[in-house]
Design a protein around this motif. Structure first.
Motif, mmCIF file in Angstrom:
data_model
loop_
_atom_site.group_PDB
_atom_site.id
_atom_site.type_symbol
_atom_site.label_atom_id
_atom_site.label_comp_id
_atom_site.label_asym_id
_atom_site.label_seq_id
_atom_site.Cartn_x
_atom_site.Cartn_y
_atom_site.Cartn_z
ATOM 1 N N GLY A 120 0.943 -1.174 0.123
ATOM 2 C CA GLY A 120 -0.171 0.186 -0.058
ATOM 3 C C GLY A 120 0.734 1.110 -0.049
ATOM 4 N N ASP A 146 -4.925 0.653 -0.264
ATOM 5 C CA ASP A 146 -4.462 -0.187 0.771
ATOM 6 C C ASP A 146 -4.991 -1.738 0.481
ATOM 7 O OD1 ASP A 146 -2.823 1.643 2.000
ATOM 8 O OD2 ASP A 146 -4.199 2.061 3.414
ATOM 9 N N ARG A 173 -3.043 6.193 9.151
ATOM 10 C CA ARG A 173 -2.652 5.790 7.777
ATOM 11 C C ARG A 173 -1.951 6.910 7.087
ATOM 12 N NH1 ARG A 173 0.472 2.076 5.665
ATOM 13 N NH2 ARG A 173 -0.169 1.295 3.658
#
Length: 264
Positions: free
Chosen positions: A141, A167, A233
């Motif tokens: 990712g 992802d 993230r």
């Protein structure tokens, strides 16, 4: 029949990478569908149904199993299993680092893998950290992010949990990026999967209070999970832009990511 089916698994990898990268990059988000805080979730209704399923599964199976596992297994053994799983994942980290052009990261992951395998009893002991070798982790990712592939819409996947389209594609490709998958005989090649599952079960028990507060005590567990995942993230990737390229944190860069966005 497609030609790639006759290829060995290693030869299929570039095809899988290219196909998933193109799929991830093909559609840009509609700017009007991106919220002011940088969240692009055009499939929210479907995602909420998957979230409800995951929450039910957690309540019925994962939470009691995780708590039972943490009570039954001493902390030292839990740590060793986690170290073992992390060490077996290092070859995949090395491959992704090379794909990103991160030669320092590839070197670190190689040194950590060799050190922990030889001096750490196969990875049960994190000997590399004792020798001051820095931690390094990455995945496909992040490789797609480095290649310029957009984040895409937010998705919640059954069992796996929250993610983005980028992802999700990365997780599929990472099934093929670990060289140990092709070099180890059975059943040794499955040790990594077993150790990873045990480690995650232990994490569910160890951090039970935090997870429970998000899933069962927030006013909207779906919105809370989505917010925490996306902010964490993006922080991991060093990204300050949202799905539409705007800065989702420009109003308050120090906002608490665990704050309930639906709290009164």
């Amino acid at each position: 029949m497609p030609v790639y089916r006759f290829l060995p698994p290693v030869a299929r990898l570039p095809i899988v990478i290219l196909a998933l990268a193109l799929v991830s990059a093909c559609a840009a988000p509609d700017p009007a569908a991106v919220s002011p805080d940088g969240i692009y979730d055009p499939n929210e209704a479907r995602n909420r149904k998957v979230h409800a399923f995951n929450r039910s599964l957690d309540k019925a199976v994962l939470r009691p199993a995780g708590r039972g596992y943490s009570k039954a297994v001493p902390d030292g053994i839990e740590d060793s299993i986690g170290n073992f799983a992390t060490n077996l994942a290092q070859p995949s980290v090395m491959v992704n680092s090379l794909l990103q052009g991160d030669f320092r990261g590839a070197g670190l992951s190689t040194v950590r893998f060799l050190t922990n395998t030889v001096l750490g009893f196969g990875g049960l002991v994190d000997a590399a950290t004792e020798f001051k070798v820095p931690q390094h982790d990455t995945d496909f990712g992040e490789t797609l992010y480095v290649w310029g592939v957009g984040e895409g819409p937010y998705v919640e996947m059954p069992i796996i949990g929250p993610g983005t389209r980028r992802d999700a594609a990365g997780r599929v490709v990472d099934l093929f990026t670990n060289p140990l998958t092709y070099s180890l005989p059975s059943p040794e090649k499955y040790y990594s999967t077993g150790a990873k599952l045990a480690s995650r079960l232990g994490d569910r028990g160890r951090y039970s209070d935090t997870v429970d507060s998000i899933l069962y005590e927030s006013a909207d567990s779906y919105a809370q999970t989505r917010l925490i995942y996306l902010q964490n993230r993006r922080f991991e990737l060093g990204s300050s832009v949202g799905a539409d390229g705007g800065d989702p944190y420009s109003d308050d860069p120090y906002s608490d990511i665990y704050e309930d966005p639906y709290a009164q």
